[in-house]
Design a protein around this motif. Structure first.
Motif, PDB file in Angstrom:
ATOM      1  N   LYS A 101       0.816  -1.222   0.000  1.00  0.00           N
ATOM      2  CA  LYS A 101       0.000   0.000   0.000  1.00  0.00           C
ATOM      3  C   LYS A 101       0.848   1.269   0.000  1.00  0.00           C
ATOM      4  O   LYS A 101       0.305   2.374   0.015  1.00  0.00           O
ATOM      5  N   GLY A 102       2.171   1.100   0.027  1.00  0.00           N
ATOM      6  CA  GLY A 102       3.023   2.272  -0.130  1.00  0.00           C
ATOM      7  C   GLY A 102       3.828   2.700   1.085  1.00  0.00           C
ATOM      8  O   GLY A 102       4.484   3.746   1.045  1.00  0.00           O
ATOM      9  N   ILE A 103       3.793   1.936   2.162  1.00  0.00           N
ATOM     10  CA  ILE A 103       4.636   2.266   3.312  1.00  0.00           C
ATOM     11  C   ILE A 103       6.061   1.782   3.002  1.00  0.00           C
ATOM     12  O   ILE A 103       6.276   0.593   2.760  1.00  0.00           O
ATOM     13  N   ILE A 104       7.010   2.709   3.011  1.00  0.00           N
ATOM     14  CA  ILE A 104       8.374   2.367   2.598  1.00  0.00           C
ATOM     15  C   ILE A 104       9.392   2.483   3.730  1.00  0.00           C
ATOM     16  O   ILE A 104      10.542   2.059   3.564  1.00  0.00           O
ATOM     17  N   ASP A 105       8.999   3.067   4.848  1.00  0.00           N
ATOM     18  CA  ASP A 105       9.926   3.209   5.974  1.00  0.00           C
ATOM     19  C   ASP A 105      10.076   1.859   6.668  1.00  0.00           C
ATOM     20  O   ASP A 105       9.162   1.391   7.347  1.00  0.00           O
ATOM     21  N   GLU A 106      11.233   1.238   6.497  1.00  0.00           N
ATOM     22  CA  GLU A 106      11.444  -0.111   7.023  1.00  0.00           C
ATOM     23  C   GLU A 106      11.403  -0.149   8.550  1.00  0.00           C
ATOM     24  O   GLU A 106      11.016  -1.162   9.138  1.00  0.00           O
ATOM     25  N   LYS A 107      11.799   0.935   9.194  1.00  0.00           N
ATOM     26  CA  LYS A 107      11.748   0.978  10.664  1.00  0.00           C
ATOM     27  C   LYS A 107      10.305   0.968  11.150  1.00  0.00           C
ATOM     28  O   LYS A 107       9.977   0.325  12.151  1.00  0.00           O
ATOM     29  N   VAL A 108       9.447   1.671  10.445  1.00  0.00           N
ATOM     30  CA  VAL A 108       8.015   1.676  10.784  1.00  0.00           C
ATOM     31  C   VAL A 108       7.435   0.282  10.561  1.00  0.00           C
ATOM     32  O   VAL A 108       6.700  -0.246  11.416  1.00  0.00           O
ATOM     33  N   LEU A 109       7.758  -0.329   9.440  1.00  0.00           N
ATOM     34  CA  LEU A 109       7.255  -1.674   9.145  1.00  0.00           C
ATOM     35  C   LEU A 109       7.756  -2.684  10.185  1.00  0.00           C
ATOM     36  O   LEU A 109       7.004  -3.562  10.625  1.00  0.00           O
ATOM     37  N   SER A 110       9.004  -2.536  10.607  1.00  0.00           N
ATOM     38  CA  SER A 110       9.558  -3.427  11.623  1.00  0.00           C
ATOM     39  C   SER A 110       8.827  -3.271  12.950  1.00  0.00           C
ATOM     40  O   SER A 110       8.540  -4.258  13.643  1.00  0.00           O
ATOM     41  N   ALA A 111       8.499  -2.024  13.315  1.00  0.00           N
ATOM     42  CA  ALA A 111       7.762  -1.773  14.556  1.00  0.00           C
ATOM     43  C   ALA A 111       6.379  -2.419  14.495  1.00  0.00           C
ATOM     44  O   ALA A 111       5.954  -3.094  15.446  1.00  0.00           O
ATOM     45  N   ILE A 112       5.674  -2.233  13.378  1.00  0.00           N
ATOM     46  CA  ILE A 112       4.350  -2.845  13.192  1.00  0.00           C
ATOM     47  C   ILE A 112       4.471  -4.369  13.290  1.00  0.00           C
ATOM     48  O   ILE A 112       3.622  -5.047  13.871  1.00  0.00           O
ATOM     49  N   GLY A 113       5.546  -4.908  12.731  1.00  0.00           N
ATOM     50  CA  GLY A 113       5.749  -6.355  12.761  1.00  0.00           C
ATOM     51  C   GLY A 113       6.131  -6.892  14.128  1.00  0.00           C
ATOM     52  O   GLY A 113       6.034  -8.103  14.364  1.00  0.00           O
ATOM     53  N   SER A 114       6.551  -6.019  15.017  1.00  0.00           N
ATOM     54  CA  SER A 114       6.993  -6.448  16.351  1.00  0.00           C
ATOM     55  C   SER A 114       5.904  -6.362  17.418  1.00  0.00           C
ATOM     56  O   SER A 114       5.972  -7.061  18.429  1.00  0.00           O
ATOM     57  N   ILE A 115       4.936  -5.488  17.207  1.00  0.00           N
ATOM     58  CA  ILE A 115       3.976  -5.171  18.274  1.00  0.00           C
ATOM     59  C   ILE A 115       2.733  -6.053  18.172  1.00  0.00           C
ATOM     60  O   ILE A 115       2.082  -6.104  17.122  1.00  0.00           O
TER      61      ILE A 115
END
Length: 213
Positions: free
Chosen positions: A21-35
């Protein structure tokens, strides 16, 4: 408080969807994947936790759609140890994302019921904002200002001047503005008196609670 391989697998699928969907910030994606987002919802609704949609959490509030959380966070460009003010703690999910990214988080909630519940819950999960306040988001937290970044997680009918004034020069405010839907808006503070403004389309939020003195 169970979080196992099944839930992690669903989180991984959600991360891939957000990337599409266009989220490209890998740190943000990593946080979403961790919580463990499912823990922020009633256990009977776990199947809804990793779908990309908002969901009611009581007191007339919702846990925001994961894409919306990721999009707002990406706009903030969070760096470790930045002092960030969040308006609308809600379930605590957005707060957890910001803490996961290393922010020094200050957060305000207007609903007493949610404030008490979320304060205990975040601590239990190990996400500990620097300061949690039960109060008026329109006023910000002048006593702790200035902030590097400010994020508003409810629909604001207008942009509170108090929030703009509490940003450092070079700071960012991300706020959904309007009645319904809202326009996602980013303000960059360029000097004491000047701001750059960008808009990023329509989103839907529960309304920011009435300004009360």
């Amino acid at each position: 408080m169970k979080d196992g391989f099944r839930q992690q697998g669903k989180r991984n699928q959600l991360v891939e969807l957000l990337r599409e969907k266009g989220i490209i910030d890998e740190k943000v994606l990593s946080a979403i994947g961790s919580i463990p987002r499912h823990l922020f919802m009633d256990s009977s609704f776990e199947d809804h936790a990793y779908q990309d949609k908002a969901f009611p959490i009581g007191a007339g509030q919702t846990i925001s759609q994961p894409f919306t959380v990721a999009f707002q966070t990406q706009l903030l460009e969070v760096k470790p140890d930045e002092k960030i003010l969040e308006i609308g703690t809600g379930s605590g999910y957005q707060a957890a994302v910001l803490c996961e990214l290393g922010a020094k988080l200050y957060t305000i909630e207007r609903q007493q019921e949610l404030f008490k519940k979320t304060q205990k819950f975040l601590d239990k999960l190990g996400y500990r904002p620097k300061y949690m306040s039960f109060g008026d988001g329109y006023k910000g937290l002048k006593e702790y200002a200035p902030f590097d970044k400010i994020i508003v997680t409810a629909g604001a009918p207008f942009v509170p001047k108090s929030l703009l004034s509490q940003l450092i020069v070079g700071g960012k405010l991300v706020i959904p503005v309007g009645e319904n839907p809202q326009i996602m808006t980013l303000f960059d503070r360029k000097s004491q008196r000047s701001f750059d403004k960008q808009t990023f389309g329509e989103f839907r939020f529960v309304p920011m609670l009435e300004n009360k003195s």
